[in-house]
Design a protein around this motif. Structure first.
Motif, short mmCIF file in Angstrom:
data_model
loop_
_atom_site.label_atom_id
_atom_site.label_comp_id
_atom_site.label_asym_id
_atom_site.label_seq_id
_atom_site.Cartn_x
_atom_site.Cartn_y
_atom_site.Cartn_z
N MET A 1 4.40 0.58 9.40
CA MET A 1 3.88 1.94 9.40
C MET A 1 2.42 1.96 8.96
N THR A 2 2.10 1.19 7.94
CA THR A 2 0.71 1.13 7.46
C THR A 2 -0.22 0.64 8.56
N VAL A 3 0.19 -0.44 9.22
CA VAL A 3 -0.64 -0.98 10.29
C VAL A 3 -0.81 0.02 11.42
N MET B 1 0.85 -1.19 0.00
CA MET B 1 0.00 0.00 0.00
C MET B 1 0.89 1.24 0.00
N SER B 2 0.71 2.10 -0.99
CA SER B 2 1.56 3.28 -1.11
C SER B 2 1.22 4.32 -0.05
N THR B 3 2.15 5.26 0.11
CA THR B 3 1.95 6.33 1.08
C THR B 3 0.72 7.17 0.73
N THR B 4 0.54 7.43 -0.56
CA THR B 4 -0.63 8.21 -0.99
C THR B 4 -1.93 7.48 -0.65
N THR B 5 -1.93 6.18 -0.83
CA THR B 5 -3.14 5.40 -0.50
C THR B 5 -3.43 5.45 0.99
N ILE B 6 -2.39 5.37 1.81
CA ILE B 6 -2.58 5.43 3.27
C ILE B 6 -3.18 6.79 3.66
N ILE B 7 -2.64 7.85 3.10
CA ILE B 7 -3.15 9.19 3.42
C ILE B 7 -4.61 9.31 2.98
N ALA C 1 23.96 -8.33 -1.14
CA ALA C 1 23.31 -8.74 0.10
C ALA C 1 22.82 -7.53 0.88
N ALA C 2 23.62 -6.46 0.89
CA ALA C 2 23.20 -5.24 1.59
C ALA C 2 21.98 -4.62 0.93
N ALA C 3 21.93 -4.68 -0.41
CA ALA C 3 20.76 -4.15 -1.12
C ALA C 3 19.51 -4.96 -0.82
N LYS C 4 19.67 -6.30 -0.72
CA LYS C 4 18.52 -7.13 -0.35
C LYS C 4 18.03 -6.79 1.06
N ASN C 5 18.98 -6.58 1.98
CA ASN C 5 18.59 -6.18 3.34
C ASN C 5 17.87 -4.84 3.33
N LEU C 6 18.37 -3.93 2.51
CA LEU C 6 17.75 -2.61 2.42
C LEU C 6 16.31 -2.71 1.94
N ASN C 7 16.08 -3.51 0.90
CA ASN C 7 14.72 -3.68 0.39
C ASN C 7 13.83 -4.37 1.41
N GLN C 8 14.36 -5.41 2.07
CA GLN C 8 13.56 -6.15 3.04
C GLN C 8 13.17 -5.28 4.22
N TRP C 9 14.15 -4.57 4.78
CA TRP C 9 13.86 -3.73 5.95
C TRP C 9 12.95 -2.56 5.59
N SER C 10 13.11 -2.03 4.39
CA SER C 10 12.23 -0.93 3.96
C SER C 10 10.80 -1.43 3.82
N ALA C 11 10.63 -2.63 3.24
CA ALA C 11 9.28 -3.20 3.08
C ALA C 11 8.65 -3.48 4.43
N GLU C 12 9.44 -4.05 5.36
CA GLU C 12 8.91 -4.32 6.69
C GLU C 12 8.54 -3.04 7.41
N SER C 13 9.38 -2.01 7.28
CA SER C 13 9.08 -0.73 7.92
C SER C 13 7.80 -0.13 7.36
#
Length: 495
Positions: free
Chosen positions: A159-161, A1-7, A143-155
């Motif tokens: 945040m949405t919840v 869910m995008s930020t715009t959708t949440i707003i 591997a760092a890029a995968k972590n970045l994507n994973q942590w960003s998605a989890e964050s």
């Protein structure tokens, strides 16, 4: 869910809360809105604010903090040799990791299986997706890029919840709290008051932030260059090459040539703009008819809306060559030789074009101040037999003089801060000269020059831009404060 959708979801839920709050308040009052403490609209606004405000504030804080936390987490996951590097090297590595992370989101599941082959295989694959990478990447970055994507998605998921849950809780609390005698209006107006105070404080906080950011870098500059050499130096040569006859490897950072050019060009501009602007203001306020004034005043103010880069092109292509050719013709008439004594890029060229830009500032401010003089003074002078000219010279202008002086000081501060016209019309030569037909430069031009290119903020030739900036800030601030003082004194005299 995008930020715009949440707003959007939060705003929709808040709108439902607004309608439900109004209906519920009247219903709990037994259908008689007269028994409510506040009007129904305030109960609806109360529900709207409780639904939207806490959740949107949480969302703003989350979006501001989570990238910093994720950045630090990714940085800590890098090999120790990278963590021991300088901040600039770490920044380059993180930039590469961010590019890889962006590219990974564009790959299909089949293509993702090829990522395990390492950076060499990933680079052409991402180039096909429109994400070009440099050749200095390493395998650990994947591997760092995968972590970045994973942590960003989890964050983003958390945040949405959290945001939606807080909006629902605010919605439920507001509807539960609504009672006929609840002071909804007081609560809503308190929120509006805090919002207004916050909006008015933005300018102050922004100014403080600008000063502190410049001040810290300026202090670092003066730790390498003595203040007296900067404020009283007459040579501007920030290059780090040994000067002739000396063993010093540092440049010279004399402020005087830049300050002299700034004041000189601003003086020429004011010398051109002030008479024309005052005459225009006098005519529009006293002699022009209503129809002509309604047309001429907006047309004159159009000059203020023209971008300064356009004025710079006008000076470079038209005014500068015209003055140069005109000086050659005049010299030919006097001496018989075609040689110009006015250069295309000169103080005169920049001053004239900048003066054209300043005319609407002078005329509009002066016109408003002249028309603010009490009509009784104007009519009384005419009633005693004075002509229009005598009334303007001996009554209106003397009464408006403090305000006009304040307007001119505000205009002067605008002239001192101009950059693009000076770059194209006066050049970048830092010199001390009283000849208006030669090029000079200003403080703002050198600020741009010193911050152009890929530079690190750890050398005097870069840090000097902040010293120049805070010096210019102090000068313009002093002019503005003095101008506001004069204008305020003028207003107190007639209000």
């Amino acid at each position: 869910m995008s930020t715009t959708t949440i707003i959007t979801l939060v705003i929709v839920l808040a709108a439902v809360g607004y309608v439900a709050g109004r209906i519920l308040a009247v219903k709990r009052a037994g259908g008689n809105a007269q028994t409510l403490h506040s009007r129904p609209v305030y109960y609806g606004s109360y529900a709207f604010l409780w639904t939207a405000l806490p959740s949107l504030i949480l969302m703003a804080i989350w979006l501001a903090i989570s990238p910093i936390v994720i950045h630090e987490a990714v940085l800590e996951s890098l090999p120790e040799r990278i963590q021991e590097e300088s901040a600039a090297t770490q920044s380059l590595s993180m930039g590469m990791i961010s590019s890889i992370a962006e590219g990974l989101t564009r790959l299909t599941p089949t293509e993702l299986t090829r990522v395990s082959a390492g950076f060499t295989a990933l680079r052409p694959l991402l180039a096909e997706k429109g994400v070009p990478l440099g050749s200095n990447g390493e395998d650990f970055m994947i591997a760092a890029a995968k972590n970045l994507n994973q942590w960003s998605a989890e964050s983003h998921l958390w945040m949405t919840v959290a945001v939606i849950a807080l909006a629902v809780l605010g919605f439920a609390y507001a509807l539960f709290a609504i009672r006929p005698r609840m002071r909804a209006r007081n609560s809503v107006e308190r929120v509006v008051l805090v919002s207004l105070i916050g909006a008015s404080d933005i300018a102050i906080l922004t100014t403080i932030g600008i000063v502190l950011s410049m001040l810290s870098e300026t202090i670092q500059f003066f730790s390498a260059v003595p203040p007296h050499e900067f404020f009283f130096g007459t040579v501007w040569d920030p290059r780090f090459a040994a000067n002739v006859g000396t063993t010093s490897s540092e440049g010279q950072f004399g402020l005087i040539p830049l300050l002299a050019g700034t004041i000189y060009i601003a003086f020429v501009a004011m010398l051109f703009a002030v008479p024309i602007g005052l005459f225009a203001a006098t005519y529009l306020s006293e002699y022009a008819g209503p129809k002509f004034r309604s047309i001429a005043k907006p047309l004159l103010e159009v000059l203020a809306g023209i971008p300064t880069i356009v004025y710079g092109f006008f000076a470079l292509v038209t005014v500068g060559p015209f003055l140069r050719d005109l000086s050659a013709e005049l010299n030919h008439l006097v001496t018989g030789h075609y040689s110009n004594f006015i250069e295309a890029q000169s103080v005169l060229t920049a001053g004239l074009v900048m003066g054209i830009m300043l005319i609407p500032f002078v005329s509009s401010l002066s016109d408003d101040i002249i028309t603010a003089v009490p009509k009784s003074m104007h009519d009384g002078s005419l009633g005693l037999g004075a002509t229009r000219s005598e009334t303007m010279r001996r009554v209106v202008l003397p009464a408006a003089l403090p305000g006009i002086v304040g307007a001119l000081l505000l205009t002067a501060s605008r002239a001192i801060g101009e950059t693009m016209i000076v770059v194209l019309a006066a050049g970048v030569a830092a010199r001390l000269s009283i000849n208006p037909f030669e090029p000079m430069t200003t403080v703002t031009v050198k600020i741009v020059n010193q911050l152009t290119g890929d530079l690190e903020f750890n050398s005097p030739q870069t840090l000097v831009a902040f010293a120049l900036g805070i010096t210019l800030f102090v000068i313009t601030l002093g002019l503005n404060i003095y101008a506001l003082y004069i204008v305020r004194k003028y207003r107190e005299q007639y209000e």
